[in-house]
Write a protein that holds these residues in place. Structure first.
Motif, PDB file in Angstrom:
ATOM      1  N   UNK A 495       0.808  -1.217   0.000  1.00  0.00           N
ATOM      2  CA  UNK A 495       0.000   0.000   0.000  1.00  0.00           C
ATOM      3  C   UNK A 495       0.837   1.260   0.000  1.00  0.00           C
ATOM      4  N   UNK A 496       1.889   1.314  -0.843  1.00  0.00           N
ATOM      5  CA  UNK A 496       2.731   2.501  -0.938  1.00  0.00           C
ATOM      6  C   UNK A 496       3.104   2.713  -2.403  1.00  0.00           C
ATOM      7  N   UNK A 497       3.524   3.928  -2.731  1.00  0.00           N
ATOM      8  CA  UNK A 497       4.071   4.213  -4.054  1.00  0.00           C
ATOM      9  C   UNK A 497       5.570   4.004  -3.987  1.00  0.00           C
ATOM     10  N   UNK A 498       6.116   3.210  -4.901  1.00  0.00           N
ATOM     11  CA  UNK A 498       7.527   2.891  -4.846  1.00  0.00           C
ATOM     12  C   UNK A 498       7.772   1.748  -3.889  1.00  0.00           C
ATOM     13  N   UNK A 499       9.026   1.408  -3.703  1.00  0.00           N
ATOM     14  CA  UNK A 499       9.387   0.387  -2.742  1.00  0.00           C
ATOM     15  C   UNK A 499       9.483  -1.014  -3.302  1.00  0.00           C
ATOM     16  N   UNK A 500       9.042  -1.232  -4.547  1.00  0.00           N
ATOM     17  CA  UNK A 500       9.078  -2.581  -5.082  1.00  0.00           C
ATOM     18  C   UNK A 500      10.503  -2.954  -5.505  1.00  0.00           C
ATOM     19  N   UNK A 501      10.738  -4.244  -5.602  1.00  0.00           N
ATOM     20  CA  UNK A 501      12.012  -4.751  -6.104  1.00  0.00           C
ATOM     21  C   UNK A 501      11.923  -4.870  -7.617  1.00  0.00           C
ATOM     22  N   UNK A 502      13.007  -4.501  -8.290  1.00  0.00           N
ATOM     23  CA  UNK A 502      13.013  -4.540  -9.746  1.00  0.00           C
ATOM     24  C   UNK A 502      14.302  -5.148 -10.261  1.00  0.00           C
ATOM     25  N   UNK A 503      14.177  -5.913 -11.331  1.00  0.00           N
ATOM     26  CA  UNK A 503      15.330  -6.424 -12.059  1.00  0.00           C
ATOM     27  C   UNK A 503      15.337  -5.740 -13.432  1.00  0.00           C
ATOM     28  N   UNK A 504      16.038  -4.631 -13.556  1.00  0.00           N
ATOM     29  CA  UNK A 504      15.956  -3.860 -14.797  1.00  0.00           C
ATOM     30  C   UNK A 504      16.620  -4.531 -15.987  1.00  0.00           C
ATOM     31  N   UNK A 505      17.394  -5.605 -15.767  1.00  0.00           N
ATOM     32  CA  UNK A 505      18.033  -6.290 -16.892  1.00  0.00           C
ATOM     33  C   UNK A 505      17.543  -7.740 -17.023  1.00  0.00           C
ATOM     34  N   UNK A 506      16.314  -8.007 -16.565  1.00  0.00           N
ATOM     35  CA  UNK A 506      15.842  -9.384 -16.682  1.00  0.00           C
ATOM     36  C   UNK A 506      15.567  -9.721 -18.144  1.00  0.00           C
ATOM     37  N   UNK A 507      15.756 -10.985 -18.499  1.00  0.00           N
ATOM     38  CA  UNK A 507      15.651 -11.440 -19.886  1.00  0.00           C
ATOM     39  C   UNK A 507      14.205 -11.805 -20.179  1.00  0.00           C
ATOM     40  N   UNK A 508      13.624 -11.149 -21.179  1.00  0.00           N
ATOM     41  CA  UNK A 508      12.250 -11.447 -21.571  1.00  0.00           C
ATOM     42  C   UNK A 508      12.013 -10.928 -22.979  1.00  0.00           C
ATOM     43  N   UNK A 509      10.853 -11.237 -23.541  1.00  0.00           N
ATOM     44  CA  UNK A 509      10.533 -10.836 -24.907  1.00  0.00           C
ATOM     45  C   UNK A 509       9.408  -9.810 -24.971  1.00  0.00           C
ATOM     46  N   UNK A 510       9.022  -9.229 -23.811  1.00  0.00           N
ATOM     47  CA  UNK A 510       7.860  -8.344 -23.773  1.00  0.00           C
ATOM     48  C   UNK A 510       8.185  -6.875 -23.518  1.00  0.00           C
ATOM     49  N   UNK A 511       9.174  -6.602 -22.669  1.00  0.00           N
ATOM     50  CA  UNK A 511       9.426  -5.220 -22.275  1.00  0.00           C
ATOM     51  C   UNK A 511      10.919  -4.968 -22.090  1.00  0.00           C
ATOM     52  N   UNK A 512      11.322  -3.723 -22.271  1.00  0.00           N
ATOM     53  CA  UNK A 512      12.717  -3.346 -22.040  1.00  0.00           C
ATOM     54  C   UNK A 512      12.876  -2.605 -20.715  1.00  0.00           C
ATOM     55  N   UNK A 513      11.801  -2.529 -19.928  1.00  0.00           N
ATOM     56  CA  UNK A 513      11.806  -1.723 -18.714  1.00  0.00           C
ATOM     57  C   UNK A 513      12.142  -2.505 -17.450  1.00  0.00           C
ATOM     58  N   UNK A 514      12.330  -3.773 -17.538  1.00  0.00           N
ATOM     59  CA  UNK A 514      12.686  -4.534 -16.353  1.00  0.00           C
ATOM     60  C   UNK A 514      11.489  -5.168 -15.688  1.00  0.00           C
ATOM     61  N   UNK A 515      11.766  -6.032 -14.746  1.00  0.00           N
ATOM     62  CA  UNK A 515      10.734  -6.789 -14.040  1.00  0.00           C
ATOM     63  C   UNK A 515      10.568  -6.223 -12.639  1.00  0.00           C
ATOM     64  N   UNK A 516       9.387  -5.679 -12.344  1.00  0.00           N
ATOM     65  CA  UNK A 516       9.108  -5.131 -11.019  1.00  0.00           C
ATOM     66  C   UNK A 516       8.301  -6.137 -10.212  1.00  0.00           C
ATOM     67  N   UNK A 517       8.738  -6.338  -8.966  1.00  0.00           N
ATOM     68  CA  UNK A 517       8.077  -7.278  -8.084  1.00  0.00           C
ATOM     69  C   UNK A 517       7.063  -6.538  -7.219  1.00  0.00           C
ATOM     70  N   UNK A 518       5.804  -6.863  -7.394  1.00  0.00           N
ATOM     71  CA  UNK A 518       4.762  -6.206  -6.617  1.00  0.00           C
ATOM     72  C   UNK A 518       4.893  -6.556  -5.141  1.00  0.00           C
ATOM     73  N   UNK A 519       4.762  -5.542  -4.288  1.00  0.00           N
ATOM     74  CA  UNK A 519       4.857  -5.760  -2.853  1.00  0.00           C
ATOM     75  C   UNK A 519       3.524  -6.249  -2.314  1.00  0.00           C
ATOM     76  N   UNK A 520       3.525  -7.426  -1.719  1.00  0.00           N
ATOM     77  CA  UNK A 520       2.327  -7.951  -1.066  1.00  0.00           C
ATOM     78  C   UNK A 520       2.699  -8.401   0.338  1.00  0.00           C
ATOM     79  N   UNK A 521       1.766  -8.292   1.251  1.00  0.00           N
ATOM     80  CA  UNK A 521       2.065  -8.622   2.641  1.00  0.00           C
ATOM     81  C   UNK A 521       2.372 -10.089   2.827  1.00  0.00           C
ATOM     82  N   UNK A 522       3.190 -10.363   3.834  1.00  0.00           N
ATOM     83  CA  UNK A 522       3.636 -11.685   4.266  1.00  0.00           C
ATOM     84  C   UNK A 522       4.090 -12.557   3.105  1.00  0.00           C
ATOM     85  N   UNK A 523       4.501 -11.938   2.004  1.00  0.00           N
ATOM     86  CA  UNK A 523       4.998 -12.675   0.861  1.00  0.00           C
ATOM     87  C   UNK A 523       6.508 -12.659   0.816  1.00  0.00           C
TER      88      UNK A 523
END
Length: 537
Positions: A495-523
């Motif tokens: 429940x905040x803006x920012x703070x997520x974990x991101x892998x800006x150089x993750x390998x994928x075929x969809x986006x060049x912006x990196x993989x952001x990990x959504x923050x969820x409780x007790x996860x």
């Protein structure tokens, strides 16, 4: 092996490409992260914590790579996530067998000869991105990441201690990265065209060698012995070395030659030191998995006197699978906790685990944070090598601007349970995450824990941890070549803006912006730190 940036995103938009970026060199660590305001008083662990008074915390069990930024932090609402459940065959502890771990299709046999005859080793080769989507090879094309961060390792092949600097290329003095001992190495997460140089330890005005980062090259050598094109002077330099110095120097010559063979085979450079034993730990393959653990959730919190501290040592702490858990009466009545690992990224291999902690455990961790004195966070691979004078004179060292402190596994039973649960999730014997008795794992020369203490890190608005790799370079003389192996990030709220974990150089075929990990409780999120190195051995 080329590291993949992990970004814990707390913030400021845009990359700070003007300052050097640092690295870690610990074997493994646990870490809390606290984002936003600090409360003057935390609630008692037996009392329900109201959303408006909740601090924003994350628990991180690490051996990892990551990057932090802090932007806006609003309210701190903690929502209870639904627990994932899986069915397990009787007696089976996880969805993968020993054969599954041993037969990873990304491991290929590399044949090479660096002057000692034919050799071979299992080597991680990054699969075609199409296979990440369960498609035939060639169906999809990997995107080029916008974030162009790059690993840079600098090897001191001399018998003198040197100092490594980042060069601003503006006529001003460089920014100290760290000291590099004889025949050892240091490194940093950097960017293409960033420049570095080495000086003698006692004279920063003399540049012994200089380099500018130029991908795909990651490893740079200061070699004052071998003079290209001058065999006579090279031989004179070799003749002046002692037997010990010659042995250390030759190790780096061999390692440099091996790196060439490794690059030809994989397309990336070898950041470890050759030769190195293949790690005994396991790495989950890029598909959904499940694990069961007898370390079930605490659903109620016992009195503080019952909690600890944990006074037993060594083998006296061993619990068999069918033994009652410590303080079982305060735990879930279920015989085991089911944990599902959902794939978030195949390269790096990152998995989400929704139900790693219970809300009672979250409350307890938050309660422990009150009254602790926080200090400016450091980057173990560089800051801890530098003098107070170095740190005070260098105003560009803004790699890590947070505050932190530590909580040890023996603090109480709940913290001990978190370590045990994490060991089961990572398929590691919990004894490796604590000091061991002489009779435990006699094949290991060290009885020390492979994991660090839990680290509580506080980020205020605007504070950050810039791009870095959460691993370092072992001393050339260490027979085991230890390096951080994996990371487990435990999120305590959302429940905040920012703070997520991101892998800006993750390998994928969809986006060049990196993989952001959504923050969820007790996860939780788990990932290996050095997939190529860990798999290559």
């Amino acid at each position: 092996m080329r590291g993949v940036f992990d970004n814990d995103n707390f913030g400021n938009e845009g990359e700070n490409a003007e300052a050097p970026l640092s690295y870690y060199s610990w074997i493994g660590r646990f870490e809390f992260r606290h984002v936003g305001r600090r409360e003057s008083k935390a609630p008692h662990p037996h009392r329900k914590i109201q959303p408006e008074t909740r601090e924003s915390l994350r628990l991180i069990l690490t051996m990892k790579l990551n990057l932090n930024r802090n932007r806006y932090v609003h309210r701190y609402l903690i929502l209870l996530s639904l627990l994932l459940s899986v069915s397990a065959a009787a007696g089976q502890k996880c969805s993968a067998t020993e054969e599954d771990f041993a037969s990873d299709p990304s491991l290929k046999t590399m044949n090479f000869d660096i002057g000692y005859g034919p050799q071979e080793m299992l080597t991680y080769v990054q699969p075609d991105v199409s296979t990440f989507y369960q498609l035939p090879e060639g169906e999809r094309k990997a995107k080029t990441p916008r974030h162009n961060g790059w690993a840079a390792k600098f090897v001191n092949m001399s018998g003198q201690r040197v100092r490594l600097f980042w060069d601003p290329k503006n006529g001003k003095r460089g920014s100290i990265i760290g000291n590099v001992e004889p025949y050892n190495a240091a490194g940093t997460a950097s960017f293409p065209n960033h420049c570095f140089y080495m000086t003698p330890a006692g004279n920063e005005d003399i540049k012994l060698a200089s380099w500018c980062v130029s991908p795909p090259q990651s490893v740079y050598y200061y070699d004052p012995i071998t003079i290209p094109g001058d065999e006579e002077q090279t031989q004179k330099n070799l003749d002046q070395l002692s037997a010990w110095d010659f042995e250390q120097y030759q190790k780096h010559v061999d390692n440099r030659e091996f790196n060439k063979k490794y690059f030809e085979f994989t397309g990336r450079e070898y950041l470890a030191f050759y030769p190195r034993n293949r790690p005994s730990h396991k790495i989950w393959r890029g598909k959904e998995h499940w694990v069961v653990t007898p370390e079930t959730h605490f659903v109620d919190l016992p009195d503080e006197k019952e909690l600890g501290p944990v006074n037993e040592v060594g083998s006296k702490r061993v619990l068999k699978d069918d033994d009652p858990r410590i303080l079982q009466e305060y735990r879930s009545p279920d015989p085991v906790l089911n944990m599902t690992l959902k794939v978030l990224s195949c390269a790096p291999r990152a998995f989400e685990i929704k139900n790693f902690l219970s809300q009672a455990e979250v409350n307890h961790i938050m309660y422990l944070t009150t009254g602790m004195k926080l200090h400016r966070s450091t980057t173990a691979g560089s800051d801890n090598q530098l003098s107070k004078e170095d740190l005070e004179r260098d105003d560009t060292r803004n790699t890590r601007t947070s505050l932190n402190t530590w909580v040890y596994r023996e603090k109480d039973v709940i913290i001990d349970t978190i370590y045990r649960r994490a060991a089961d999730l990572l398929r590691i014997d919990e004894a490796l995450l604590r000091p061991r008795s002489p009779d435990e794992m006699p094949h290991l020369t060290s009885k020390r824990s492979l994991a660090e203490a839990l680290q509580l890190v506080h980020y205020d608005v605007g504070q950050e941890y810039t791009a870095h790799h959460d691993f370092g370079y072992s001393n050339i003389a260490h027979p085991m070549q230890p390096a951080r192996f994996a990371t487990l990030l435990l999120y305590l709220n959302e429940g905040m803006d920012g703070g997520e974990t991101q892998f800006p150089r993750f390998v994928n075929a969809d986006t060049d912006r990196g993989c952001r990990m959504e923050i969820t409780t007790i996860g939780a999120i788990t990932l290996p730190c050095q997939l190529g190195k860990a798999k290559n051995g």
